[in-house]
Design a protein around this motif. Structure first.
Motif, PDB file in Angstrom:
ATOM      1  N   GLY B 134       0.799  -1.225   0.000  1.00  0.00           N
ATOM      2  CA  GLY B 134       0.000   0.000   0.000  1.00  0.00           C
ATOM      3  C   GLY B 134       0.827   1.268   0.000  1.00  0.00           C
ATOM      4  N   GLY B 135       2.103   1.144  -0.299  1.00  0.00           N
ATOM      5  CA  GLY B 135       2.967   2.324  -0.303  1.00  0.00           C
ATOM      6  C   GLY B 135       3.594   2.620   1.053  1.00  0.00           C
ATOM      7  N   TRP B 136       3.336   1.752   2.013  1.00  0.00           N
ATOM      8  CA  TRP B 136       3.847   1.980   3.367  1.00  0.00           C
ATOM      9  C   TRP B 136       4.900   0.943   3.750  1.00  0.00           C
ATOM     10  N   GLY B 137       5.971   1.424   4.365  1.00  0.00           N
ATOM     11  CA  GLY B 137       6.942   0.551   5.004  1.00  0.00           C
ATOM     12  C   GLY B 137       6.705   0.581   6.497  1.00  0.00           C
ATOM     13  N   PHE B 138       6.860  -0.551   7.136  1.00  0.00           N
ATOM     14  CA  PHE B 138       6.534  -0.668   8.558  1.00  0.00           C
ATOM     15  C   PHE B 138       7.774  -1.017   9.386  1.00  0.00           C
ATOM     16  N   GLY B 139       7.798  -0.488  10.593  1.00  0.00           N
ATOM     17  CA  GLY B 139       8.855  -0.859  11.536  1.00  0.00           C
ATOM     18  C   GLY B 139       8.262  -0.956  12.925  1.00  0.00           C
ATOM     19  N   ARG B 140       8.553  -2.043  13.578  1.00  0.00           N
ATOM     20  CA  ARG B 140       8.031  -2.245  14.939  1.00  0.00           C
ATOM     21  C   ARG B 140       9.226  -2.483  15.844  1.00  0.00           C
ATOM     22  N   PHE B 141       9.388  -1.620  16.836  1.00  0.00           N
ATOM     23  CA  PHE B 141      10.598  -1.632  17.654  1.00  0.00           C
ATOM     24  C   PHE B 141      10.255  -1.826  19.130  1.00  0.00           C
ATOM     25  N   VAL B 142      11.055  -2.642  19.771  1.00  0.00           N
ATOM     26  CA  VAL B 142      10.935  -2.852  21.218  1.00  0.00           C
ATOM     27  C   VAL B 142      12.290  -2.506  21.820  1.00  0.00           C
ATOM     28  N   GLN B 143      12.283  -1.509  22.672  1.00  0.00           N
ATOM     29  CA  GLN B 143      13.535  -1.000  23.252  1.00  0.00           C
ATOM     30  C   GLN B 143      14.565  -0.707  22.167  1.00  0.00           C
ATOM     31  N   GLY B 144      14.084  -0.121  21.095  1.00  0.00           N
ATOM     32  CA  GLY B 144      14.973   0.322  20.037  1.00  0.00           C
ATOM     33  C   GLY B 144      15.396  -0.751  19.049  1.00  0.00           C
ATOM     34  N   ARG B 145      14.988  -1.993  19.296  1.00  0.00           N
ATOM     35  CA  ARG B 145      15.374  -3.098  18.406  1.00  0.00           C
ATOM     36  C   ARG B 145      14.161  -3.546  17.606  1.00  0.00           C
ATOM     37  N   PRO B 146      14.338  -3.791  16.324  1.00  0.00           N
ATOM     38  CA  PRO B 146      13.195  -4.211  15.519  1.00  0.00           C
ATOM     39  C   PRO B 146      12.709  -5.612  15.887  1.00  0.00           C
ATOM     40  N   ALA B 147      11.398  -5.778  15.800  1.00  0.00           N
ATOM     41  CA  ALA B 147      10.815  -7.112  15.962  1.00  0.00           C
ATOM     42  C   ALA B 147      11.205  -7.973  14.755  1.00  0.00           C
ATOM     43  N   ASP B 148      10.836  -9.244  14.820  1.00  0.00           N
ATOM     44  CA  ASP B 148      11.279 -10.163  13.761  1.00  0.00           C
ATOM     45  C   ASP B 148      10.378 -10.075  12.519  1.00  0.00           C
ATOM     46  N   ALA B 149      10.764 -10.804  11.493  1.00  0.00           N
ATOM     47  CA  ALA B 149      10.040 -10.743  10.225  1.00  0.00           C
ATOM     48  C   ALA B 149       8.604 -11.233  10.365  1.00  0.00           C
ATOM     49  N   ALA B 150       8.409 -12.258  11.181  1.00  0.00           N
ATOM     50  CA  ALA B 150       7.056 -12.796  11.339  1.00  0.00           C
ATOM     51  C   ALA B 150       6.105 -11.720  11.860  1.00  0.00           C
ATOM     52  N   GLU B 151       6.567 -10.951  12.836  1.00  0.00           N
ATOM     53  CA  GLU B 151       5.713  -9.869  13.356  1.00  0.00           C
ATOM     54  C   GLU B 151       5.469  -8.817  12.283  1.00  0.00           C
ATOM     55  N   HIS B 152       6.486  -8.520  11.519  1.00  0.00           N
ATOM     56  CA  HIS B 152       6.318  -7.488  10.490  1.00  0.00           C
ATOM     57  C   HIS B 152       5.384  -7.933   9.370  1.00  0.00           C
ATOM     58  N   ARG B 153       5.247  -9.227   9.198  1.00  0.00           N
ATOM     59  CA  ARG B 153       4.306  -9.683   8.166  1.00  0.00           C
ATOM     60  C   ARG B 153       2.866  -9.406   8.558  1.00  0.00           C
ATOM     61  N   THR B 154       2.624  -9.194   9.849  1.00  0.00           N
ATOM     62  CA  THR B 154       1.247  -8.946  10.292  1.00  0.00           C
ATOM     63  C   THR B 154       0.824  -7.492  10.103  1.00  0.00           C
ATOM     64  N   CYS B 155       1.767  -6.589   9.923  1.00  0.00           N
ATOM     65  CA  CYS B 155       1.444  -5.153   9.897  1.00  0.00           C
ATOM     66  C   CYS B 155       0.461  -4.829   8.779  1.00  0.00           C
ATOM     67  N   PHE B 156       0.915  -5.001   7.557  1.00  0.00           N
ATOM     68  CA  PHE B 156       0.069  -4.574   6.449  1.00  0.00           C
ATOM     69  C   PHE B 156      -1.167  -5.453   6.316  1.00  0.00           C
ATOM     70  N   ALA B 157      -1.030  -6.709   6.686  1.00  0.00           N
ATOM     71  CA  ALA B 157      -2.178  -7.612   6.602  1.00  0.00           C
ATOM     72  C   ALA B 157      -3.365  -7.045   7.375  1.00  0.00           C
ATOM     73  N   CYS B 158      -3.075  -6.459   8.527  1.00  0.00           N
ATOM     74  CA  CYS B 158      -4.139  -5.892   9.362  1.00  0.00           C
ATOM     75  C   CYS B 158      -4.607  -4.545   8.814  1.00  0.00           C
ATOM     76  N   HIS B 159      -3.666  -3.662   8.511  1.00  0.00           N
ATOM     77  CA  HIS B 159      -4.040  -2.341   7.984  1.00  0.00           C
ATOM     78  C   HIS B 159      -4.815  -2.473   6.671  1.00  0.00           C
TER      79      HIS B 159
END
Lengths: 175, 175
Positions: B134-159
């Motif tokens: 959708g034209g968006w890149g996502f980043g999910r960070f916990v204490q400054g460190r990115p979450a793993d790929a599996a978590e990032h696959r859920t971002c756009f799926a939900c949006h």
């Protein structure tokens, strides 16, 4: 009045250039701060220009009966004080609390989002001018109009009892 | 002219600080954005410099099981788009959602305030680079460190499913 008005326009234009902000950003600010300009009773506090673009100190939630989402924004003097842990806050520090009815998100069930705006509340630090209220002047606004004197009498009475150890300010910076 | 000049200087100084140029404000911002600099998987999104001083789009609350207070901040391109009601958001728009555990205030019973920080989530608009989401890149960070790929696959799926009509962005500007 005319020269004063012209000065305001020029100043705003310079500010936009200096800040590198687009005119569209300014439009947001202006819409949200276009209050009546009427000052609060007792304290004479007005809605500060451009507060809606100030940085976030912290969000909050207030439960029933108000059931609101809130956000406190701070002007540069206030934010610098938070950064340094400076207490008491220096003169010129301004905090603005925005509040909205907490409304269920229609798009994501577990979430609540801002509904109708309810109040905008302002604290202005001037140790000498507001010596009788811990150095703070208070303003409580509903749709840009200040609440009455009776409501304003409750402001410091509550802050004084509950957060004397944090210079009468409830909100901490959310890290 | 003297009063006008003084007004320009003072106001410009204030805006510079708001824009994140003050050393004190930067101190706050740097503490909060001093991430690893590591980019998110899939999208390669990093925590943007100085985001903690960006203006507020809106606060939110997320109920159980997460039980969090949240705030979405926007960079100048994103805020300008909100001001104009511009959809889709233009390239360069960045949104950052900060989240904290919702914690009862010990000073005012009806209120909840931010507790421990949980996640910082970033959306970066680049229609070409992120054409598959959708034209968006996502980043999910916990204490400054990115979450793993599996978590990032859920971002756009939900949006994608829930807010296709608002360019895949949940948060509206809170007026």
């Amino acid at each position: 009045m005319k020269p004063l008005f012209a000065g305001v326009v020029v100043t705003a234009a310079v500010v936009c250039v200096v800040a590198g902000l687009s005119s569209a950003s300014q439009t947001v600010a202006n819409k949200d701060t276009a209050g009546s300009g009427v000052a609060s009773p007792i304290y004479g506090v007005t809605l500060p220009e451009g507060y809606r673009t100030w940085p976030l100190v912290a969000p909050a939630e207030e439960g029933k009966p108000l059931d609101e989402l809130r956000a406190v924004l701070g002007n540069p003097i206030a934010m610098a004080a938070y950064a340094k842990g400076q207490l008491p806050f220096p003169d010129g520090a301004v905090l603005v609390k925005l509040a909205w009815k907490r409304t269920p998100s229609g798009e994501f069930e577990p979430a609540s989002v801002p509904g109708a705006a309810t109040t905008v509340q302002v604290m202005v630090k001037d140790a000498r001018k507001f010596a009788d209220s811990g150095g703070w002047g208070f303003g409580r606004f509903v749709q840009g109009r200040p609440a009455d004197a009776a409501e304003h009498r409750t402001c410091f009475a509550c802050h004084q009892v509950r957060v004397v150890g944090h210079d009468y300010v409830f909100t901490r910076y959310a890290r």
